[in-house]
Scaffold this active site. Structure first.
Site, short mmCIF file in Angstrom:
data_model
loop_
_atom_site.label_atom_id
_atom_site.label_comp_id
_atom_site.label_asym_id
_atom_site.label_seq_id
_atom_site.Cartn_x
_atom_site.Cartn_y
_atom_site.Cartn_z
N LEU A 215 0.78 -1.21 -0.01
CA LEU A 215 0.05 -0.06 -0.16
C LEU A 215 0.77 1.17 0.00
O LEU A 215 0.39 2.20 0.31
CB LEU A 215 -0.90 -0.06 1.08
N GLY B 237 -0.54 1.72 -3.65
CA GLY B 237 -1.83 1.43 -4.19
C GLY B 237 -2.73 1.63 -2.91
O GLY B 237 -2.28 2.20 -1.87
N ILE C 25 7.16 -7.01 -0.53
CA ILE C 25 7.40 -8.16 -1.19
C ILE C 25 8.81 -8.91 -0.79
O ILE C 25 9.38 -9.94 -1.15
CB ILE C 25 7.44 -8.12 -2.86
N TYR D 138 16.27 1.55 -13.30
CA TYR D 138 15.03 1.08 -13.52
C TYR D 138 15.19 -0.15 -14.60
O TYR D 138 14.88 -1.49 -14.25
CB TYR D 138 13.96 1.75 -13.69
N ILE E 11 5.20 20.27 -18.96
CA ILE E 11 6.74 20.20 -19.12
C ILE E 11 6.92 19.16 -20.19
O ILE E 11 6.57 18.16 -20.08
CB ILE E 11 7.49 20.10 -17.66
#
Length: 315
Positions: free
Chosen positions: A40, A43, A60, A149, A205
Site C-alpha cells: 500500500l 496502491g 515483497i 530501473y 513540461i
C-alpha cells in the site's frame, strides 16, 4: 479467459495498484480464487473489493511475503509489485535494486517450493531495451538499459531464465510499452502529468524538443494481456504494445482536442535515463495468444476522460 477454466489460486503482487487493481477486477469475472499482496505504498485498499479478494498487506522483500505465499500456495503469480519510477531509480539505485531484484527473488524463491506451481508472470518493461534503434523492437534485440530501473527489470528476467534452466521454473515475461490510464496515485507518467497540468490550464513540461516518440498502450489492454499470459505454455519474453509510435508533441495535441484546452508547453532539458524513440513489435504475443490491443491512443484517452468524469461524480 481461454484455457484455464478449472478453479485456480492466483496471486497478484501489487494488486492494489494502477495495473494490478484492473487485473483483479478482470479475474473476479472468472472462477478463480484471487489473492493480493501489496504494501500500500502507492496502491489503495479501496481499489479492490476486499470482500471478494484475500489481501495481505506486506512488502515483497519480507519473510511475511514468503510465508503468505507458502500458506496460500498459488498456482499462478502475476508479479506487478515494483519500483517503477525511472527518476527515483537514478536517485536511489539501491532502493530500486532492492525492490525490483531482491523483492522479485523473494517471491520467486517462495514459488519454487510450491508443489503445484504453474507459472510466474513477470511485469517487465521496454526500459530494458534502452536506446536500441532497431525499431520496432523485437524480443531478441540486445538489452541496453540506460537507467537503473531498466537494469533492475532486466535482472529480474535473467533470474527467471536462469531458474528455468536450473530447476524448470515456469515463467512468462511481459515487457510493457508506455502504459497509461486513469491513475489515482503512484508514479506519474507523461500522460497523467500532462492531464493534471492541462485541466488546470498550466503549461505541461516537455523534456527535450517533444519529437521523442513512445509506444503508448492503454491499461485495459495490459490487464487483458497479463491474464492471457497465464495460459502461455512457452517460457519466454513477450512485448505488450500497440506497435504505434507517437511523439510527445502529438500526445499534447490529441489531449488538447479532447480536453478543449490550449496550453503552450514548457520545454526543458532532456533527462538522463529517458529513451529517445520507442516502438515495440507485439507480433510474438499476438501469435501465441491471439491478443490484440483494443485501444488506440485517442480511444484510450477518451476512456480515461470518461473514467475521470465518473470519479468526480462519485465523489
Amino acid at each position: 479467459m481461454g484455457k484455464i477454466m478449472r478453479k485456480k489460486r492466483i496471486l497478484i503482487t501489487g494488486g492494489c495498484g494502477f495495473i494490478g487493481s484492473r487485473v483483479v477486477q478482470n479475474l473476479l469475472a472468472t472462477p478463480h480464487e484471487v489473492f493480493v499482496m501489496d504494501d500500500l505504498s502507492s496502491g489503495h485498499r479501496s481499489a479492490i473489493p476486499e470482500m471478494l479478494v484475500d489481501l495481505k498487506v506486506c512488502d515483497i522483500r519480507s519473510d511475511a511475503a514468503q510465508e503468505y505465499i507458502k500458506e496460500i500456495a498459488p498456482h499462478f503469480v502475476i508479479h506487478l509489485a515494483a519500483q517503477i519510477d525511472v527518476q527515483v531509480s537514478l536517485e536511489q539505485q539501491q532502493l530500486d535494486a532492492d525492490i525490483n531484484i531482491m523483492g522479485t527473488l523473494n517471491v520467486m524463491e517462495a514459488c519454487k517450493e510450491l508443489a503445484d506451481f504453474e507459472r510466474f508472470v513477470f511485469a517487465s518493461s521496454a526500459a530494458v531495451y534502452g536506446n536500441s534503434t532497431e525499431l520496432p523492437l523485437m524480443e531478441d534485440a540486445a538489452p541496453m538499459p540506460i537507467s537503473p530501473y531498466g537494469m533492475s527489470k532486466w535482472m529480474g528476467e535473467q533470474y527467471l531464465e536462469l531458474n528455468n534452466e536450473m530447476v524448470d521454473f515456469p515463467y512468462c515475461v511481459l515487457r510493457f510499452a508506455n502504459v497509461y490510464g486513469q491513475k489515482e496515485t503512484g508514479a506519474k507518467d507523461v500522460i497523467s502529468d500532462f492531464w493534471d497540468k492541462m485541466i488546470h490550464e498550466k503549461s505541461p513540461i516537455i523534456h527535450g524538443d517533444g519529437e521523442q516518440t513512445r509506444d503508448f498502450v492503454y491499461v485495459a489492454d495490459i490487464a487483458e494481456a497479463l491474464i492471457l499470459a497465464l495460459n502461455v505454455r512457452k517460457n519466454g519474453i513477450y512485448n505488450i504494445s500497440t506497435g504505434e509510435q507517437t511523439s510527445i508533441n502529438d500526445v499534447l495535441s490529441v489531449m488538447s482536442d479532447l480536453l478543449q484546452v490550449t496550453v503552450v508547453p514548457e520545454n526543458r532539458r532532456n533527462r538522463i535515463g529517458d529513451v529517445r524513440d520507442s516502438r515495440l513489435s507485439n507480433a510474438k504475443f499476438q501469435e501465441v495468444t491471439g491478443w490484440r490491443p483494443q485501444y488506440t491512443l485517442a480511444k484510450g484517452l477518451e476512456q480515461m476522460h470518461l473514467e475521470k468524469q465518473e470519479m468526480v461524480l462519485v465523489k
